[in-house]
Structures are given as C-alpha cells and as structure tokens.
Design a protein around this motif. Structure first.
Motif, PDB file in Angstrom:
ATOM      1  N   MET A 118       0.779  -1.369   0.217  1.00  0.00           N
ATOM      2  CA  MET A 118      -0.006  -0.099   0.074  1.00  0.00           C
ATOM      3  C   MET A 118       1.175   1.142   0.000  1.00  0.00           C
ATOM      4  SD  MET A 118      -3.313  -0.551   2.518  1.00  0.00           S
ATOM      5  CE  MET A 118      -4.534  -1.699   2.119  1.00  0.00           C
ATOM      6  N   ASP A 119       1.949   1.493   0.691  1.00  0.00           N
ATOM      7  CA  ASP A 119       2.921   2.310   0.827  1.00  0.00           C
ATOM      8  C   ASP A 119       3.490   2.548  -0.545  1.00  0.00           C
ATOM      9  OD1 ASP A 119       2.670   2.673   3.677  1.00  0.00           O
ATOM     10  OD2 ASP A 119       4.504   1.302   4.062  1.00  0.00           O
ATOM     11  N   LEU A 120       3.739   1.621  -1.371  1.00  0.00           N
ATOM     12  CA  LEU A 120       4.435   1.640  -2.433  1.00  0.00           C
ATOM     13  C   LEU A 120       3.716   2.270  -3.983  1.00  0.00           C
ATOM     14  CD1 LEU A 120       6.861  -1.274  -2.222  1.00  0.00           C
ATOM     15  CD2 LEU A 120       7.599   1.164  -2.479  1.00  0.00           C
ATOM     16  N   ALA A 159      -2.117   1.980   8.474  1.00  0.00           N
ATOM     17  CA  ALA A 159      -1.516   0.823   9.123  1.00  0.00           C
ATOM     18  C   ALA A 159      -2.330   0.180  10.219  1.00  0.00           C
ATOM     19  CB  ALA A 159      -0.005   0.938   9.335  1.00  0.00           C
ATOM     20  N   ARG A 160      -2.509   1.001  11.275  1.00  0.00           N
ATOM     21  CA  ARG A 160      -3.455   0.815  12.107  1.00  0.00           C
ATOM     22  C   ARG A 160      -4.830   0.211  11.868  1.00  0.00           C
ATOM     23  NH1 ARG A 160      -3.303   6.018  15.831  1.00  0.00           N
ATOM     24  NH2 ARG A 160      -2.595   6.887  13.808  1.00  0.00           N
ATOM     25  N   SER A 161      -5.360   0.813  10.925  1.00  0.00           N
ATOM     26  CA  SER A 161      -6.901   0.487  10.495  1.00  0.00           C
ATOM     27  C   SER A 161      -6.659  -1.053   9.806  1.00  0.00           C
ATOM     28  CB  SER A 161      -7.379   1.485   9.603  1.00  0.00           C
ATOM     29  OG  SER A 161      -8.888   1.189   9.272  1.00  0.00           O
ATOM     30  N   VAL A 162      -5.583  -1.088   8.975  1.00  0.00           N
ATOM     31  CA  VAL A 162      -5.308  -2.301   8.367  1.00  0.00           C
ATOM     32  C   VAL A 162      -5.302  -3.503   9.420  1.00  0.00           C
ATOM     33  CG1 VAL A 162      -3.771  -3.718   6.967  1.00  0.00           C
ATOM     34  CG2 VAL A 162      -4.484  -1.636   6.113  1.00  0.00           C
ATOM     35  N   GLY A 163      -4.417  -3.241  10.495  1.00  0.00           N
ATOM     36  CA  GLY A 163      -4.247  -4.026  11.660  1.00  0.00           C
ATOM     37  C   GLY A 163      -5.438  -4.399  12.345  1.00  0.00           C
ATOM     38  N   THR A 203       9.410   1.233   3.743  1.00  0.00           N
ATOM     39  CA  THR A 203       8.761   1.931   2.715  1.00  0.00           C
ATOM     40  C   THR A 203       7.748   2.801   3.717  1.00  0.00           C
ATOM     41  OG1 THR A 203       6.842  -0.029   3.077  1.00  0.00           O
ATOM     42  CG2 THR A 203       8.432  -0.212   1.347  1.00  0.00           C
ATOM     43  N   HIS A 204       7.852   2.988   4.717  1.00  0.00           N
ATOM     44  CA  HIS A 204       7.242   3.640   5.596  1.00  0.00           C
ATOM     45  C   HIS A 204       7.046   5.405   5.143  1.00  0.00           C
ATOM     46  CE1 HIS A 204       5.698   5.310  10.038  1.00  0.00           C
ATOM     47  NE2 HIS A 204       4.683   5.280   9.100  1.00  0.00           N
TER      48      HIS A 204
END
Length: 406
Positions: free
Chosen positions: A114-116, A338-342, A179-180
């Motif tokens: 998603m980052d990339l 990232a938190r929502s994906v987690g 990638t962050h």
C-alpha cells in the motif's frame, strides 16, 4: 515484486499445515471430538488476530521492515515443534507461535505494498500480495499431501516449511527496504474519501471507527471475519470429511490445494478489477458465491462434486479478499492506515478462531455437513449486510475520471 515473493513464502509457511494437521489429529493423536481437533486453528486465529493489531501500531512507530524480520525470526521453531510434538498441546503451542509470526509478516507485506503503489493501483497491489500468499498456501498444501502419502505425516511435510522460513527470512534481511516514508509522502496530498477520515486520530478512535462507527470500514471488518470463519471451517473439517468418505491422502491434498490455488490465482484478476468497477458489489457477489459453494460441499458427495465446490469457493474468496483490503485503504488516512489495516485483520483473522470453534461444536452435535450448511447461511447473511450498509469507498468513486458519473 520482491515483496510478492516474500509473501509467497509467508503463505507456504502456513500451507505446510493445511493437509497434514487435520490428519495428524485424527490418525496420530486420535482426538475424538471435532472441537478438540480444531483447537490448533482457534489458537492460530487468536494469536494472529491479536498480533495483526499490534503489527499496525509497531510498523507506524518503528517502520515496516523491522516488524517483517521479527515475524520471520519468530517462525523458526514452528517446524521443529510440529515434527517432534509428543502431544496435541505441542501442536497448539506451535500454532500460537505461527499465528504471531503470520500476523507480523503478512500484515507488513500488505502495508508495504500500500505504501509503494499509491491509491490508484491499490486493488492491483492487494491482488498480487494475496495471490502470492495463497498460491503459496496451495502449493505447500499440495506438496505436503504428496510428501505425507509417500513418506508419512512427519517429519517430511514440515521440513518443507522450514525451507520456506529460511528463504523468506534471508530475502527480508538482505533485500527488503523500508517503505514507511512513502506513506508519509502520500499523507501530505491525501484527499479523504469520507468526512470523518481525518489524519489526527488516537488508537482508540481508529479502532472504533474501523470496527463500528464508519459504515464502510465496519462492513468490511464483519465481512472479513465471516470470510475467515468459513476458511477456518474449510481448513479444519474439509480434510476430515473427505478422508471419512474414503478419499486417499493424495486426493484430500488435491482438494485442500485447489481451493486456495483458485483463490490465489483469481486475485490477480479481481484485485485490479476492483480498481476499475469498485469494491462493494465485488464483495457482495463474492460472499454469495462462497455461500453457494459451501452449500454444495455440505450436500454433495464424491471427489468430482467437491472439486467443483472447491473451485467455486476459491473463486468467491478471490472476489472478496483483496477487495476488502483495498476498501480499507480507500477510507483510512495514510497517517493511520496501517493501524486500520491491523484492526481489520484482527477482526478478519479472529474469524479463524470463531469458525473453528463454531464449526467444531456444530459438527460434534449435528455432523460435519450440518456445520457446513450453517456457515454457508452465515456467509450469505454477511454479503447481505455489505449490500445494505456499505457505501462506495473506492478510489474510482472518490476521484472519478472526466466524464465518469462518480
């Protein structure tokens, strides 16, 4: 593409169990109750679900790459525990460790892609990621089935898992880069899809938004949970059902592999398709196709019928799996994506535990076919919830092309 390859080995590490462990429970440890036999899936699901949540927080705080490498290191003892387990408790313990590892490794490969790629190719990226992972699951399930048929249930199948861990760890340490910073660049120009999706949210706010408050995020979370609920059923009970019907270990391995193989390969199409036509109705359709396939397994008999059902179940899951992840990425702000994906993956992989426990209890009380039919009904109901409650979330809807009605 490097991250695609890494996730294929993540999937292979999980796939080493798909054919063999249900047969170990039956033939080696002689567990009488389905509920007891499925404890390893409950342990795996709970461990992975909880770790998914912390993977999102840790990757925002420390970066994605360290979390990925930590996940591989944690996986190292799993094949040894499975090979030398003197009792079923060791198998359960191995799956707790495997769940922690999978929560860290698979979650970070999702976040890094998603980052990339940015928003316009998010579905395509999730299709590649999940295709690689579940083709890895399928390949390992097929290979371990043949290894088990020729050399026994232990240790041969799990030596293959040890090789996957070694290669995945080596690639991650030597070649994968952080990638962050790409997410931070995207955050500077991000246009929220919905008004309540701003950037400055606490962990508690992100949790409640993803789980309950936002119609789209919460619809996706419940669909993910039900999807893995039926996968927990398929993982734990399908091999037992097929073996009890007189199918050979090789044929059980084929059926255990076909479902994730179609699931994996199909995502190469459905992920990109969701970028073009939107997420919602692909999710609804996929849940309904899964429900029909499960019903066919429950009422059907024989290898050919179950093979057709496995293909259909894989196709329905392929429609849903990358699309759900992409929908989370559409709504969540890059600062807390990232938190929502987690959190989504916490709910989704909690479905493994719920599915194993529910299907085990139902199978003990009413038999495996009845358990399958109940889960089929739940899957159809989940698709109906998405149809009624979910809004259009995708990037296409939020940023229509010139002349597109939006």
């Amino acid at each position: 593409m490097l991250l695609v390859a890494v996730n294929a080995f993540v999937g292979g590490t999980l796939g080493q169990e798909r054919t063999v462990l249900p047969l170990l429970a039956d033939k080696v440890f002689h567990l009488d109750l389905y509920t007891s036999a499925l404890t390893y899936i409950v342990a795996f699901g709970l461990a992975k679900a909880g770790t998914n949540y912390f993977a999102g927080i840790l990757s925002d705080r420390h970066g994605r790459r360290p979390v990925l490498i930590a996940g591989w290191l944690i996986a190292i003892p799993v094949p040894l525990l499975l090979i030398f387990a003197p009792s079923w408790g060791w198998i359960v313990a191995a799956n707790v460790v495997l769940g922690i590892s999978q929560g860290l490794t698979w979650s970070t490969t999702v976040m890094m892609k998603m980052d990339l790629v940015g928003p316009e190719r998010r579905g395509l990226a999730m299709g590649f990621n999940e295709a690689a992972g579940y083709l890895g699951v399928a390949g390992a399930a097929l290979a371990t089935g043949f290894i088990a048929a020729t050399s026994g249930l232990r240790p041969g199948p799990f030596l293959l898992g040890a090789a996957f861990i070694a290669v995945g760890l080596g690639l991650s340490v030597l070649f994968v880069r952080e990638t962050h910073h790409y997410a931070k660049v995207e955050a500077a120009t991000h246009v929220p899809v919905h008004a309540n999706a701003g950037s400055a949210l606490s962990n508690r706010q992100v949790f409640t938004l993803t789980s309950f408050r936002d119609r789209s995020l919460s619809s996706v979370s419940q669909a993910g949970l039900v999807n893995n609920l039926n996968d927990g059923l398929a993982w734990g009970l399908f091999p037992i059902l097929f073996a009890a019907a007189g199918l050979s270990i090789e044929r059980v391995g084929i059926l255990a592999a076909v479902y994730p193989a179609v699931w994996g390969a199909g995502q190469l199409i459905t992920g990109a398709l969701s970028d073009r036509i939107g997420r919602k109705w692909l999710i609804v359709g996929g849940m309904l196709v899964q429900a029909v396939a499960l019903g066919l397994v429950g009422v059907g008999h024989g290898f050919d019928t179950w093979l057709a059902a496995a293909v259909m179940l894989g196709a329905g899951t392929a429609m849903v799996y990358p699309t759900l992840l992409a929908a989370i990425g559409d709504v969540a702000h890059p600062e807390w994506r990232a938190r929502s994906v987690g959190i989504y993956r916490l709910w989704r992989d909690g479905g493994f535990a719920i599915g194993a426990l529910l299907s085990g209890l139902l199978a003990d009380a009413f038999g495996i076919p009845s358990a399958i039919l109940v889960v089929a009904a739940l899957t159809a109901a989940s698709g109906a919830v998405v149809a009624v409650r979910m809004r259009g979330t995708d990037y296409v809807d939020a940023h229509p092309a010139p002349g597109h009605p939006g």
